[in-house]
Design a protein around this motif. Structure first.
Motif, PDB file in Angstrom:
ATOM      1  N   THR A 314     -15.069   0.180   9.453  1.00 25.92           N
ATOM      2  CA  THR A 314     -14.998  -1.281   9.212  1.00 25.92           C
ATOM      3  C   THR A 314     -14.156  -1.664   8.013  1.00 25.92           C
ATOM      4  N   THR A 315     -13.518  -0.714   7.334  1.00 27.50           N
ATOM      5  CA  THR A 315     -12.741  -1.049   6.140  1.00 27.50           C
ATOM      6  C   THR A 315     -11.244  -0.981   6.420  1.00 27.50           C
ATOM      7  N   ILE A 316     -10.498  -1.674   5.549  1.00 27.52           N
ATOM      8  CA  ILE A 316      -9.031  -1.605   5.537  1.00 27.52           C
ATOM      9  C   ILE A 316      -8.638  -1.091   4.154  1.00 27.52           C
ATOM     10  N   LYS A 317      -7.767  -0.119   4.126  1.00 26.82           N
ATOM     11  CA  LYS A 317      -7.341   0.436   2.838  1.00 26.82           C
ATOM     12  C   LYS A 317      -5.852   0.229   2.638  1.00 26.82           C
ATOM     13  N   LEU A 318      -5.497  -0.200   1.413  1.00 23.84           N
ATOM     14  CA  LEU A 318      -4.105  -0.333   0.989  1.00 23.84           C
ATOM     15  C   LEU A 318      -3.797   0.849   0.081  1.00 23.84           C
ATOM     16  N   TRP A 319      -2.710   1.581   0.401  1.00 23.26           N
ATOM     17  CA  TRP A 319      -2.473   2.868  -0.246  1.00 23.26           C
ATOM     18  C   TRP A 319      -1.244   2.836  -1.150  1.00 23.26           C
ATOM     19  N   ASP A 320      -1.371   3.531  -2.270  1.00 26.29           N
ATOM     20  CA  ASP A 320      -0.227   3.847  -3.128  1.00 26.29           C
ATOM     21  C   ASP A 320       0.348   5.160  -2.603  1.00 26.29           C
TER      22      ASP A 320
END
Length: 476
Positions: A314-320
């Protein structure tokens, strides 16, 4: 037994409170617009009204001598915050002195309301000394909604159905030159179709399970595919064969994306990891770990955050991408995030799950708003074009079209299964716009590929916008 309307449709039972509010709203709509409209009186009625006022209010003092009138004026012209009511101290003193010099108390009159408190001036009518029970929402001017009004978009219609696959059609990708598109299927093949005519040009075989993800490189003549067989393959379209395979996933690969400016490939799968691959050397550059469940959607951007992933957790992750760690985790959804769409012009993206479709800004991932309707099904795929038309395909065969700016759902379509298929096979697994954004292609569970375009005969008069701004705006 449910009440039936005149046209035979069942009428939804409504509570007494809802009916009362409806009745109040109808009364407000009926009387509020004409509340501030006054008719100009004629001269005769004005003269009669003025004479009556002089006799009724100033009859006791209008024939007094000039000096006495001025003296009385000095006495009565002092401003007073309190109203002169019968039985006050002034009237008792006057009775003691005699009735000849008594001041006749004026009728009970409320002070004139200042202009700033007149209805229609963006405030509520307020009377000094009155209690809250006298205030009413009917006296308030309705404030226009700040919600953006949707732009008009022509409705979309199905103009071609392509049959050719022997299994569910699970993935799609377009040629950067907009001449052809390719589809991956549960029959383990990848087929390449001519966009203009819809004819089959080529079939690629090599996967041993269904093909779940496809991507076409903009800088090379390469096609990338991923499937449930844990394999990620690179196809050279000049030779029409596999030239590289990327090994490392521990389970099925559900999605893949190409970085727009760097020669790297991103894949996500059931092992809860988004893996980064060097296209040329087949090297496994890094593994973006942090999700607790299947990574089922991914897209890449030229600037940070360069990678965004959605998961069944259920999560969205923004990545470096450089550091290989999470910049931000968005926990707004309550169900699996199976689809995401990056806007081609704006710095924003939308994500879809069974509970809602949400819009976020980039690069910080700030929540903007929810779409104004709920499709109420599992959304497998979504896409948005430069005109701001977003399409979402559901597990029940529903295809909804949205205005990107306002979140208004302006069209709802239901796919029709091809003859010989079960009704339960009305399911859209993948969809995508072509490079121009004027054609939409959907991949479905009835083994067909359907092509959609705008209805050029439609006008705002034939298909008006039926839009109601939201009353309560959710902040999460």
């Amino acid at each position: 037994m449910a009440t039936m309307a005149a046209d035979g449709l069942p009428v939804e039972p409504q509570s007494l409170k809802k009916l009362s509010l409806k009745s109040l709203k109808r009364s407000l709509d009926l009387f509020a617009p004409a509340q501030s409209l006054l008719f100009a009186p004629d001269a005769e009625s004005k003269r009669i009204r003025t004479g009556c006022k002089v006799r009724s209010e100033y009859g006791a003092v209008k024939d007094l001598p000039a000096e006495q009138g001025r003296g009385q004026g000095k006495r009565t012209s002092a401003p007073s915050a309190a109203l002169a009511l019968p039985g006050t101290q002034d009237t008792e003193d006057a009775h003691r002195e005699g009735t000849s010099n008594a001041i006749v108390p004026a009728p009970l009159m409320l002070p004139k309301a200042p202009e700033s408190t007149i209805p229609g001036k963006n405030t509520t009518l307020s009377i000094p000394g009155s209690s809250d029970r006298f205030s009413t929402s009917a006296l308030m001017e309705r404030i226009p909604s700040r919600w953006p009004r949707p732009a008009w978009h022509a409705p979309w219609k199905n103009y071609r159905v392509i049959s050719g696959h022997l299994g569910w059609v699970r993935s799609i990708a377009f040629d950067p030159g907009n001449a052809w598109f390719c589809t991956g299927s549960a029959d383990r093949t990848i087929k390449i179709w001519d966009l203009a005519s819809g004819t089959l040009k080529l079939t690629l075989t090599g996967h041993i399970e269904q093909v779940r993800g496809l991507a076409v490189s903009q800088r090379h003549t390469y096609l990338f595919s991923a499937g449930d067989d844990k394999q990620v393959k690179c196809w050279d379209l000049e030779q029409n064969k596999v030239i590289r395979s990327y090994h490392g996933h521990l389970s099925g690969v559900y999605c893949l994306a190409l970085h727009p400016t760097i020669d790297i490939l991103l894949t996500g799968g059931r092992d809860s990891v988004c893996r980064v691959w060097d296209i040329r050397t087949k090297a496994h550059v890094s593994a973006l770990t942090g999700h607790d469940n299947t990574v089922c959607s991914v897209f890449a951007r030229p600037t940070d955050p360069q990678v965004v992933t959605g998961s069944h957790d259920t999560t969205i992750k923004l990545w470096d991408l450089v550091a290989g760690r999470t910049m931000c985790t968005l926990t707004h959804h309550k169900k699996s995030v199976r689809a995401m769409a990056l806007h081609p012009k704006e710095k924003s993206f939308a994500s879809a799950s069974a509970d809602n479709i949400k819009k976020f800004s980039l690069p910080k991932g700030e929540f903007l708003h929810n779409m104004l309707s709920q499709q109420k099904t599992i959304i497998n795929s979504m896409a948005v074009n430069e005109d701001g038309v977003m399409a979402t395909g559901g597990d029940n065969g529903s295809l909804w079209f949205w205005d990107w700016k306002s979140g208004h759902n302006f069209q709802q379509e239901q796919t029709i299964v091809q003859p010989g298929s079960l009704e339960s096979e009305a399911c859209i697994y993948a969809l995508s716009y072509d490079v121009s954004g004027s054609r939409l292609v959907t991949c479905e569970a009835d083994k067909t590929i359907k092509m959609w375009k705008e209805d050029l005969t439609a006008t705002p008069e034939t298909h008006p916008i039926n839009f109601k701004p939201p009353k309560d705006i959710r902040r999460y």
